[in-house]
Design a protein around this motif. Structure first.
Motif, PDB file in Angstrom:
ATOM      1  N   THR A 240      37.293  42.250  41.767  1.00  0.00           N
ATOM      2  CA  THR A 240      38.215  43.290  42.245  1.00  0.00           C
ATOM      3  C   THR A 240      37.433  44.429  42.895  1.00  0.00           C
ATOM      4  O   THR A 240      36.362  44.808  42.422  1.00  0.00           O
ATOM      5  N   GLN A 241      37.993  44.953  43.983  1.00  0.00           N
ATOM      6  CA  GLN A 241      37.351  46.057  44.711  1.00  0.00           C
ATOM      7  C   GLN A 241      37.615  47.406  44.039  1.00  0.00           C
ATOM      8  O   GLN A 241      36.971  48.399  44.350  1.00  0.00           O
ATOM      9  N   LYS A 242      38.608  47.455  43.125  1.00  0.00           N
ATOM     10  CA  LYS A 242      39.016  48.731  42.519  1.00  0.00           C
ATOM     11  C   LYS A 242      38.494  48.858  41.083  1.00  0.00           C
ATOM     12  O   LYS A 242      37.985  47.908  40.505  1.00  0.00           O
ATOM     13  N   LYS A 243      38.713  50.040  40.506  1.00  0.00           N
ATOM     14  CA  LYS A 243      38.392  50.253  39.089  1.00  0.00           C
ATOM     15  C   LYS A 243      39.432  49.537  38.234  1.00  0.00           C
ATOM     16  O   LYS A 243      40.613  49.456  38.610  1.00  0.00           O
ATOM     17  N   ILE A 244      39.008  49.079  37.075  1.00  0.00           N
ATOM     18  CA  ILE A 244      39.958  48.560  36.092  1.00  0.00           C
ATOM     19  C   ILE A 244      40.217  49.703  35.121  1.00  0.00           C
ATOM     20  O   ILE A 244      39.326  50.141  34.390  1.00  0.00           O
ATOM     21  N   SER A 245      41.453  50.248  35.161  1.00  0.00           N
ATOM     22  CA  SER A 245      41.723  51.489  34.428  1.00  0.00           C
ATOM     23  C   SER A 245      42.572  51.295  33.178  1.00  0.00           C
ATOM     24  O   SER A 245      42.656  52.186  32.349  1.00  0.00           O
ATOM     25  N   SER A 246      43.231  50.136  33.044  1.00  0.00           N
ATOM     26  CA  SER A 246      44.039  49.931  31.839  1.00  0.00           C
ATOM     27  C   SER A 246      43.896  48.502  31.331  1.00  0.00           C
ATOM     28  O   SER A 246      43.550  47.586  32.078  1.00  0.00           O
ATOM     29  N   VAL A 247      44.186  48.327  30.037  1.00  0.00           N
ATOM     30  CA  VAL A 247      44.069  47.011  29.408  1.00  0.00           C
ATOM     31  C   VAL A 247      45.041  46.026  30.045  1.00  0.00           C
ATOM     32  O   VAL A 247      44.731  44.845  30.221  1.00  0.00           O
ATOM     33  N   GLN A 248      46.237  46.527  30.414  1.00  0.00           N
ATOM     34  CA  GLN A 248      47.265  45.645  31.003  1.00  0.00           C
ATOM     35  C   GLN A 248      46.767  44.934  32.265  1.00  0.00           C
ATOM     36  O   GLN A 248      47.212  43.826  32.578  1.00  0.00           O
ATOM     37  N   ASN A 249      45.835  45.580  33.005  1.00  0.00           N
ATOM     38  CA  ASN A 249      45.301  44.970  34.233  1.00  0.00           C
ATOM     39  C   ASN A 249      44.599  43.642  33.953  1.00  0.00           C
ATOM     40  O   ASN A 249      44.670  42.711  34.757  1.00  0.00           O
ATOM     41  N   ILE A 250      43.911  43.558  32.815  1.00  0.00           N
ATOM     42  CA  ILE A 250      43.048  42.390  32.593  1.00  0.00           C
ATOM     43  C   ILE A 250      43.566  41.393  31.559  1.00  0.00           C
ATOM     44  O   ILE A 250      43.018  40.306  31.423  1.00  0.00           O
ATOM     45  N   VAL A 251      44.635  41.755  30.859  1.00  0.00           N
ATOM     46  CA  VAL A 251      45.171  40.836  29.829  1.00  0.00           C
ATOM     47  C   VAL A 251      45.530  39.470  30.407  1.00  0.00           C
ATOM     48  O   VAL A 251      45.131  38.427  29.847  1.00  0.00           O
ATOM     49  N   LYS A 326      47.775  41.561  43.011  1.00  0.00           N
ATOM     50  CA  LYS A 326      47.667  42.472  41.872  1.00  0.00           C
ATOM     51  C   LYS A 326      47.082  41.714  40.697  1.00  0.00           C
ATOM     52  O   LYS A 326      47.395  40.545  40.469  1.00  0.00           O
ATOM     53  N   LEU A 327      46.252  42.384  39.930  1.00  0.00           N
ATOM     54  CA  LEU A 327      45.592  41.739  38.787  1.00  0.00           C
ATOM     55  C   LEU A 327      46.594  41.196  37.771  1.00  0.00           C
ATOM     56  O   LEU A 327      46.367  40.180  37.120  1.00  0.00           O
ATOM     57  N   GLU A 328      47.733  41.904  37.645  1.00  0.00           N
ATOM     58  CA  GLU A 328      48.745  41.479  36.668  1.00  0.00           C
ATOM     59  C   GLU A 328      49.368  40.128  37.036  1.00  0.00           C
ATOM     60  O   GLU A 328      49.891  39.424  36.167  1.00  0.00           O
ATOM     61  N   ASP A 329      49.330  39.756  38.337  1.00  0.00           N
ATOM     62  CA  ASP A 329      49.966  38.504  38.795  1.00  0.00           C
ATOM     63  C   ASP A 329      48.943  37.388  39.001  1.00  0.00           C
ATOM     64  O   ASP A 329      49.176  36.447  39.769  1.00  0.00           O
ATOM     65  N   ILE A 330      47.794  37.479  38.369  1.00  0.00           N
ATOM     66  CA  ILE A 330      46.710  36.526  38.623  1.00  0.00           C
ATOM     67  C   ILE A 330      47.084  35.092  38.256  1.00  0.00           C
ATOM     68  O   ILE A 330      47.802  34.853  37.276  1.00  0.00           O
ATOM     69  N   GLN A 331      46.624  34.144  39.079  1.00  0.00           N
ATOM     70  CA  GLN A 331      46.815  32.711  38.822  1.00  0.00           C
ATOM     71  C   GLN A 331      45.437  32.067  38.647  1.00  0.00           C
ATOM     72  O   GLN A 331      44.416  32.639  39.019  1.00  0.00           O
ATOM     73  N   VAL A 332      45.429  30.839  38.126  1.00  0.00           N
ATOM     74  CA  VAL A 332      44.164  30.122  37.928  1.00  0.00           C
ATOM     75  C   VAL A 332      43.420  29.972  39.248  1.00  0.00           C
ATOM     76  O   VAL A 332      42.190  30.092  39.314  1.00  0.00           O
ATOM     77  N   SER A 333      44.154  29.744  40.330  1.00  0.00           N
ATOM     78  CA  SER A 333      43.529  29.532  41.650  1.00  0.00           C
ATOM     79  C   SER A 333      42.827  30.782  42.173  1.00  0.00           C
ATOM     80  O   SER A 333      42.006  30.707  43.084  1.00  0.00           O
ATOM     81  N   ASP A 334      43.165  31.963  41.597  1.00  0.00           N
ATOM     82  CA  ASP A 334      42.534  33.211  42.055  1.00  0.00           C
ATOM     83  C   ASP A 334      41.151  33.427  41.441  1.00  0.00           C
ATOM     84  O   ASP A 334      40.395  34.290  41.880  1.00  0.00           O
ATOM     85  N   LEU A 335      40.847  32.673  40.382  1.00  0.00           N
ATOM     86  CA  LEU A 335      39.550  32.828  39.714  1.00  0.00           C
ATOM     87  C   LEU A 335      38.507  31.922  40.367  1.00  0.00           C
ATOM     88  O   LEU A 335      38.794  30.755  40.666  1.00  0.00           O
ATOM     89  N   GLY A 336      37.319  32.456  40.575  1.00  0.00           N
ATOM     90  CA  GLY A 336      36.223  31.639  41.098  1.00  0.00           C
ATOM     91  C   GLY A 336      35.536  30.900  39.957  1.00  0.00           C
ATOM     92  O   GLY A 336      35.822  31.145  38.773  1.00  0.00           O
ATOM     93  N   GLU A 337      34.604  30.015  40.326  1.00  0.00           N
ATOM     94  CA  GLU A 337      33.859  29.276  39.302  1.00  0.00           C
ATOM     95  C   GLU A 337      32.371  29.262  39.643  1.00  0.00           C
ATOM     96  O   GLU A 337      31.995  29.141  40.808  1.00  0.00           O
ATOM     97  N   ALA A 338      31.548  29.364  38.600  1.00  0.00           N
ATOM     98  CA  ALA A 338      30.094  29.276  38.773  1.00  0.00           C
ATOM     99  C   ALA A 338      29.542  28.356  37.691  1.00  0.00           C
ATOM    100  O   ALA A 338      29.983  28.398  36.538  1.00  0.00           O
ATOM    101  N   GLY A 339      28.573  27.527  38.060  1.00  0.00           N
ATOM    102  CA  GLY A 339      27.986  26.576  37.117  1.00  0.00           C
ATOM    103  C   GLY A 339      27.216  27.286  36.011  1.00  0.00           C
ATOM    104  O   GLY A 339      27.174  26.815  34.881  1.00  0.00           O
ATOM    105  N   GLU A 340      26.633  28.440  36.345  1.00  0.00           N
ATOM    106  CA  GLU A 340      25.818  29.143  35.354  1.00  0.00           C
ATOM    107  C   GLU A 340      25.717  30.609  35.752  1.00  0.00           C
ATOM    108  O   GLU A 340      25.605  30.929  36.935  1.00  0.00           O
ATOM    109  N   ILE A 341      25.776  31.510  34.756  1.00  0.00           N
ATOM    110  CA  ILE A 341      25.538  32.940  35.034  1.00  0.00           C
ATOM    111  C   ILE A 341      24.552  33.489  34.002  1.00  0.00           C
ATOM    112  O   ILE A 341      24.504  33.028  32.866  1.00  0.00           O
ATOM    113  N   SER A 342      23.765  34.475  34.451  1.00  0.00           N
ATOM    114  CA  SER A 342      22.816  35.136  33.551  1.00  0.00           C
ATOM    115  C   SER A 342      22.826  36.620  33.890  1.00  0.00           C
ATOM    116  O   SER A 342      22.562  37.006  35.035  1.00  0.00           O
ATOM    117  N   VAL A 343      23.169  37.459  32.890  1.00  0.00           N
ATOM    118  CA  VAL A 343      23.274  38.900  33.122  1.00  0.00           C
ATOM    119  C   VAL A 343      22.346  39.633  32.163  1.00  0.00           C
ATOM    120  O   VAL A 343      22.412  39.439  30.953  1.00  0.00           O
TER     121      VAL A 343
END
Length: 566
Positions: A240-251, A326-343
């Motif tokens: 997302t290009q914006k700030k995540i400001s509430s829990v409802q955005n990411i649930v 909108k983050l609240e209307d997210i579908q599975v197709s909107d999520l990307g996939e990566a084989g491996e991440i390291s942070v």
């Protein structure tokens, strides 16, 4: 009376003038410029060849800089006499142009420019037509370049790449091997960057995948005690290009990740305390596999980098201007996939993104087109980084040394060697040691041009082509004139190897130069130096006269009692 005042005001306005100028004409102007050209060329030419010397440059901050890089020496020169400085500046432009186009060969370009300018001035002073002399110079240069192309051979093997890099790094085989390894790892179009190392030795680090310098927002996301990292396999990516400001955005996104039994990487402009607290609580209490990272870069660069990640992972970007997602209307197709991440706390690495290959290639192509059109060095650097992340990755050369001065000197040589190597891969190589230019002398001397003045111009180029080999031999401490004449009598790839002081087949022993470097040096030197010969008037600013010091204001006398000021 009214008319007189108006006229006086008008005259007063016309009398306002700029700085006074110094005008020089003919031989007087050319002689002063030539002094500047010679001073700069003398300083730069000492660095040429395997036995060239270093130049120490005083800096306004920090310790002195020690370098063998021609363009760095040229840029450091600023002469007190403005007439001489004008000549020096023009040759500086030659070195800069060669550096920008080929990345190396700046010393060769400076030596060629000095020779063409010196002989061009002499010819014009004896009555030659400067325009025809210039035309002859350019025709001779074109003939020499055509012959250079016939001598050029493509570079294919890692050994040849190492040879080119070694020659440019003044015979340092370690640097040659390091660059050869870097290019073989990331490919011909991959990005190789040079940084200060933290050890005494040089190191090569290859970063594959998409790596950016933003770590986890909270250490509570860590799931690997070893190395304080967050590591997940087969991970979903939310952008997302914006700030995540509430829990409802990411649930909704968390619920989707939980249903699919996959970890989730969230990349956002920022995550405020309330949603961040909820993520950490879920991570600690129910073992939710999640990590949040701030988006890399700033401004437009941030937006572009998020879009790059989206293409590489196949994700949709939320919060885009003009988009309805909108983050609240997210579908599975909107999520990307990566084989491996390291942070880690400092950076995030995304490997094996599962984005559409054709979309990634299209994105890389569009960045490459932007790169060609861009004029800003900063923009080019950022576009190169983005392109590398989408293609073969980034190789980082970490240059080590015992002091800052030593690291700086070696970095200059590595940068030159890297640019030479890229130029060699692009256009091939010719025999080195100035011998390739000597092989063009016969072609230039056998030209038949329209008039005597043009032939004079061709003769100037024929003499200039001898100069790089002359200075390489001179810096090696041998009889340079005799070496050049003997090299001219030889044929093919046989020439003088100044490193060991013998005549031999230079190509088989790895003494080679990138064709692009030699070609660019000759074109840039001849273009500017031949224009110098056509100059008849030189205009510079006269030095400002210091204003006389203001006299004392004298005693102001007693101001007396000021009375009672209410």
């Amino acid at each position: 009376m009214f008319h007189t005042r108006k006229a006086a005001t008008s005259v007063a306005k016309q009398c306002v003038r700029g700085m006074a100028k110094d005008l020089r004409f003919g031989n007087d102007a050319r002689a002063e410029m030539l002094k500047g050209v010679n001073l700069l060329a003398d300083a730069v030419s000492v660095t040429l060849g395997p036995k060239g010397r270093n130049v120490i440059i005083e800096q306004s901050f920090g310790g002195p800089k020690i370098t063998k890089d021609g363009v760095t020496v040229a840029k450091a020169i600023d002469l007190e006499c403005k007439l001489q400085n004008t000549g020096a500046r023009l040759v500086q432009d030659v070195a800069n142009n060669t550096n920008e186009q080929a990345g190396d060969g700046t010393t060769t370009a400076t030596v060629l420019a000095r020779s063409i300018a010196t002989d061009g001035f002499a010819a014009v002073s004896k009555g030659a037509n400067p325009t025809q002399v210039r035309k002859g110079i350019m025709l001779a240069v074109n003939a020499a370049i055509d012959h250079l192309k016939t001598l050029s051979k493509p570079v294919t093997t890692p050994e040849e790449i190492a040879q080119v890099a070694t020659i440019s790094a003044n015979g340092d085989t370690e640097i040659g091997d390091l660059i050869s390894k870097a290019i073989s790892k990331v490919g011909k179009n991959g990005v190789v960057t040079v940084k200060d190392g933290k050890t005494l030795t040089d190191e090569l680090e290859v970063i594959e995948g998409m790596k950016f310098d933003r770590g986890y927002i909270s250490p509570y996301f860590i799931n690997s005690a070893k190395g304080q990292k967050v590591e997940y396999q087969d991970c979903l990516v939310l952008l997302t290009q914006k700030k995540i400001s509430s829990v409802q955005n990411i649930v909704p996104a968390l619920e989707l990740a939980n249903q699919l039994r996959k970890p989730l990487l969230i990349i956002a402009e920022d995550v405020e305390s309330e949603p961040l607290g909820a993520l950490v609580l879920n991570r600690l209490k129910i073992g939710l596999q999640v990590v949040a990272v701030k988006a890399p870069g700033f401004g437009d660069n941030r937006k572009n980098q998020i879009r790059d990640i989206a293409v590489a992972t196949g994700a949709s970007v939320f919060g885009e201007e003009g988009a309805e997602l909108k983050l609240e209307d997210i579908q599975v197709s909107d999520l990307g996939e990566a084989g491996e991440i390291s942070v880690t706390k400092d950076d995030c690495l995304i490997l094996y993104g599962k984005g559409d290959k054709s979309a990634v290639e299209q994105r890389a192509q569009s960045i490459a087109e932007e790169l060609d059109a861009s004029k800003s060095e900063y923009e080019k650097e950022k576009l190169n980084e983005r392109l590398a992340k989408l293609s073969d990755g980034v190789a980082v050369l970490k240059i080590g040394g015992s002091s800052e001065v030593e690291v700086g000197e070696k970095k200059d040589r590595v940068q030159d060697a890297l640019c030479s190597t890229r130029a060699a891969v692009e256009e091939g190589v010719v025999v080195g040691g100035g011998t390739a230019l000597l092989r063009c002398v016969d072609v230039v001397e056998n030209l038949t041009l329209d008039n005597v003045d043009q032939m004079v111009g061709a003769g100037i180029v024929a003499k200039a082509l001898r100069q790089p080999a002359f200075h390489i031999a001179s810096n090696a401490g041998v009889d340079a004139g005799r070496i050049v004449e003997k090299s001219l009598r030889e044929s093919g790839n046989v020439g003088y190897n100044a490193d060991i002081g013998e005549f031999q087949d230079l190509v088989s022993t790895g003494v080679i130069d990138p064709t692009k470097v030699v070609r660019t040096a000759l074109i840039d030197a001849s273009g500017v130096a031949s224009l110098l010969t056509t100059a008849e008037c030189l205009i510079t600013d006269l030095p400002k006269e210091d204003a006389p010091p203001m006299g004392g204001m004298g005693g102001m006398g007693g101001m007396g009692g000021m009375g009672g000021m209410m």
